[in-house]
Design a protein around this motif. Sequence first.
Motif, PDB file in Angstrom:
ATOM      1  N   ASP A 147      47.713  46.823  17.412  1.00 57.23           N
ATOM      2  CA  ASP A 147      46.300  46.620  17.726  1.00 57.23           C
ATOM      3  C   ASP A 147      46.071  45.225  18.308  1.00 57.23           C
ATOM      4  N   ALA A 148      46.693  44.206  17.724  1.00 55.78           N
ATOM      5  CA  ALA A 148      46.528  42.839  18.226  1.00 55.78           C
ATOM      6  C   ALA A 148      47.102  42.694  19.630  1.00 55.78           C
ATOM      7  N   ILE A 149      48.249  43.302  19.881  1.00 52.10           N
ATOM      8  CA  ILE A 149      48.887  43.184  21.196  1.00 52.10           C
ATOM      9  C   ILE A 149      48.069  43.897  22.264  1.00 52.10           C
ATOM     10  N   VAL A 150      47.575  45.103  21.950  1.00 50.94           N
ATOM     11  CA  VAL A 150      46.792  45.853  22.934  1.00 50.94           C
ATOM     12  C   VAL A 150      45.447  45.170  23.187  1.00 50.94           C
ATOM     13  N   ASP A 151      44.848  44.598  22.153  1.00 50.74           N
ATOM     14  CA  ASP A 151      43.610  43.842  22.380  1.00 50.74           C
ATOM     15  C   ASP A 151      43.854  42.671  23.327  1.00 50.74           C
ATOM     16  N   ARG A 152      45.003  42.035  23.199  1.00 50.90           N
ATOM     17  CA  ARG A 152      45.346  40.953  24.116  1.00 50.90           C
ATOM     18  C   ARG A 152      45.558  41.487  25.532  1.00 50.90           C
ATOM     19  N   TYR A 153      46.077  42.700  25.644  1.00 57.31           N
ATOM     20  CA  TYR A 153      46.206  43.324  26.961  1.00 57.31           C
ATOM     21  C   TYR A 153      44.839  43.397  27.656  1.00 57.31           C
ATOM     22  N   LEU A 154      43.810  43.795  26.891  1.00 55.16           N
ATOM     23  CA  LEU A 154      42.474  43.906  27.468  1.00 55.16           C
ATOM     24  C   LEU A 154      41.990  42.558  27.995  1.00 55.16           C
ATOM     25  N   GLU A 155      42.259  41.495  27.253  1.00 53.05           N
ATOM     26  CA  GLU A 155      41.854  40.157  27.686  1.00 53.05           C
ATOM     27  C   GLU A 155      42.599  39.742  28.953  1.00 53.05           C
ATOM     28  N   VAL A 156      43.900  40.027  28.992  1.00 49.79           N
ATOM     29  CA  VAL A 156      44.689  39.660  30.172  1.00 49.79           C
ATOM     30  C   VAL A 156      44.218  40.449  31.392  1.00 49.79           C
ATOM     31  N   ALA A 157      43.898  41.735  31.197  1.00 54.23           N
ATOM     32  CA  ALA A 157      43.403  42.547  32.314  1.00 54.23           C
ATOM     33  C   ALA A 157      42.103  41.971  32.867  1.00 54.23           C
ATOM     34  N   THR A 158      41.227  41.492  31.995  1.00 54.23           N
ATOM     35  CA  THR A 158      39.976  40.877  32.441  1.00 54.23           C
ATOM     36  C   THR A 158      40.244  39.601  33.230  1.00 54.23           C
ATOM     37  N   GLU A 159      41.189  38.791  32.767  1.00 58.97           N
ATOM     38  CA  GLU A 159      41.529  37.554  33.475  1.00 58.97           C
ATOM     39  C   GLU A 159      42.133  37.853  34.845  1.00 58.97           C
ATOM     40  N   LEU A 160      42.968  38.870  34.914  1.00 60.45           N
ATOM     41  CA  LEU A 160      43.552  39.257  36.201  1.00 60.45           C
ATOM     42  C   LEU A 160      42.472  39.762  37.151  1.00 60.45           C
ATOM     43  N   GLN A 161      41.490  40.498  36.623  1.00 58.84           N
ATOM     44  CA  GLN A 161      40.395  40.989  37.461  1.00 58.84           C
ATOM     45  C   GLN A 161      39.611  39.821  38.056  1.00 58.84           C
ATOM     46  N   THR A 162      39.385  38.792  37.254  1.00 57.77           N
ATOM     47  CA  THR A 162      38.667  37.607  37.753  1.00 57.77           C
ATOM     48  C   THR A 162      39.452  36.927  38.878  1.00 57.77           C
ATOM     49  N   ASP A 163      40.755  36.780  38.693  1.00 59.80           N
ATOM     50  CA  ASP A 163      41.571  36.146  39.726  1.00 59.80           C
ATOM     51  C   ASP A 163      41.620  36.999  40.996  1.00 59.80           C
ATOM     52  N   LEU A 164      41.640  38.311  40.819  1.00 52.31           N
ATOM     53  CA  LEU A 164      41.649  39.190  41.991  1.00 52.31           C
ATOM     54  C   LEU A 164      40.359  39.030  42.795  1.00 52.31           C
ATOM     55  N   GLU A 165      39.242  38.878  42.119  1.00 50.99           N
ATOM     56  CA  GLU A 165      37.977  38.673  42.824  1.00 50.99           C
ATOM     57  C   GLU A 165      38.011  37.380  43.638  1.00 50.99           C
ATOM     58  N   GLU A 166      38.663  36.356  43.118  1.00 46.57           N
ATOM     59  CA  GLU A 166      38.806  35.109  43.872  1.00 46.57           C
ATOM     60  C   GLU A 166      39.660  35.320  45.123  1.00 46.57           C
ATOM     61  N   VAL A 167      40.748  36.094  44.982  1.00 47.04           N
ATOM     62  CA  VAL A 167      41.597  36.375  46.139  1.00 47.04           C
ATOM     63  C   VAL A 167      40.829  37.177  47.179  1.00 47.04           C
ATOM     64  N   GLU A 168      40.052  38.177  46.730  1.00 42.90           N
ATOM     65  CA  GLU A 168      39.248  38.977  47.662  1.00 42.90           C
ATOM     66  C   GLU A 168      38.251  38.095  48.418  1.00 42.90           C
ATOM     67  N   ALA A 169      37.606  37.178  47.694  1.00 41.52           N
ATOM     68  CA  ALA A 169      36.642  36.291  48.350  1.00 41.52           C
ATOM     69  C   ALA A 169      37.328  35.434  49.406  1.00 41.52           C
ATOM     70  N   GLU A 170      38.555  34.991  49.119  1.00 46.31           N
ATOM     71  CA  GLU A 170      39.288  34.173  50.084  1.00 46.31           C
ATOM     72  C   GLU A 170      39.673  34.982  51.323  1.00 46.31           C
ATOM     73  N   VAL A 171      40.089  36.234  51.107  1.00 46.81           N
ATOM     74  CA  VAL A 171      40.540  37.057  52.230  1.00 46.81           C
ATOM     75  C   VAL A 171      39.377  37.469  53.125  1.00 46.81           C
ATOM     76  N   PHE A 172      38.234  37.791  52.506  1.00 44.59           N
ATOM     77  CA  PHE A 172      37.132  38.358  53.279  1.00 44.59           C
ATOM     78  C   PHE A 172      36.060  37.323  53.639  1.00 44.59           C
ATOM     79  N   ARG A 173      36.404  36.032  53.573  1.00 40.19           N
ATOM     80  CA  ARG A 173      35.467  35.028  54.068  1.00 40.19           C
ATOM     81  C   ARG A 173      35.277  35.196  55.568  1.00 40.19           C
ATOM     82  N   PRO A 174      34.033  35.263  56.044  1.00 34.88           N
ATOM     83  CA  PRO A 174      33.806  35.510  57.482  1.00 34.88           C
ATOM     84  C   PRO A 174      34.417  34.447  58.378  1.00 34.88           C
ATOM     85  N   GLU A 175      34.393  33.195  57.910  1.00 37.36           N
ATOM     86  CA  GLU A 175      34.838  32.115  58.792  1.00 37.36           C
ATOM     87  C   GLU A 175      36.338  31.896  58.773  1.00 37.36           C
ATOM     88  N   ALA A 176      37.034  32.499  57.753  1.00 36.01           N
ATOM     89  CA  ALA A 176      38.460  32.180  57.634  1.00 36.01           C
ATOM     90  C   ALA A 176      39.325  33.423  57.624  1.00 36.01           C
TER      91      ALA A 176
END
Length: 333
Positions: A147-176
């Motif tokens: 249970d503790a390990i899988v709960d940590r999985y959920l936290e890591v998945a959320t952190e990865l989602q946040t980083d992915l949003e940053e990568v998407e913002a970098e890729v789809f910037r109109p000027e760059a």
Amino acid sequence: MIVDCAIYRHGQRTEGPEDLSDALAEARASGGFVWIGLYEPSEREFDLVTREFGLHPLAVEDALKAHQRPKLEVYEDSLFVVLKPVVYESASDTVTAGEVMVFVGDSFAVTVRHGEGSPLAVVRHRLEEDPDMLDKGPTSVLYAIADAIVDRYLEVATELQTDLEEVEAEVFRPEAGGTRNTASRIYDFKRQILEFRRATVPLAPPLSRLAGGGPLGGGGALPFVHDKARPFFRDVSDHLARVNESVEGLDRLVSDVLSAHLAQMSVRQNDDMRKISAWAAMAAVPTMIAGIYGMNFDHMPELHWLWSYPAVILVMALLEMLLYRLFKRREWL
């Protein structure tokens, strides 16, 4: 080394004798169980535990060498479960996996930890505050860790989602549309997701069996698992299913982002080539005219005319303006 050793009776912790054989005998006599926690033990240190608890040599070999996939194996005297806790280091954007091996028998639980990914002291303390769960025997140890390990999985998945949003913002910037290092960053991010999947995806079948599903589930066919603990494993299995769905979605999105970035780079290269071609075409017109009048023939039209030079310059300028407007209209410039 042995990190902690205690006997649990009726959901309460009691300190047992230092001798493992005596501790196991006392736990069996009182209807409790003994929980021994080890951290990266040597072969010599683990020999004593192996002899006293009758652990299977194949499982012992896996526990000592580590680098195993998440799995569940059933032996005559115990269950052997491998779990891979993960830690996401935000400073370096990397996923690091450790390993936790759990032996569960009739009156004992042995945990072997490799790496710094999942300190079990917190899990033990939390479980000791829940006597009802502890009263379910060694199964409660396996449940609390999973249970503790899988709960940590959920936290890591959320952190990865946040980083992915940053990568998407970098890729789809109109000027760059991303920099030269964007493709490398996306590829590294995809490798982190792959490392995460290696920990989460193979764990689904073992948890399903512990919850009463799978080929050996149901009807008490899986030994050393308390019947009243199965609903708790089903809850952990449901959480893991959410994690795996999230990981699958992240993997697809990263692939799509990488494809979009490469497509943008290709479009930008095509735009650059069109601009270069347009300027080359504009430079070719005056070069052609100057080349014709530089051939030094005696009989050439308008060669000795007074206004021939300004007329040629004017024609060149008009042709350049026409070509510039044509390429501008077609958005080549």
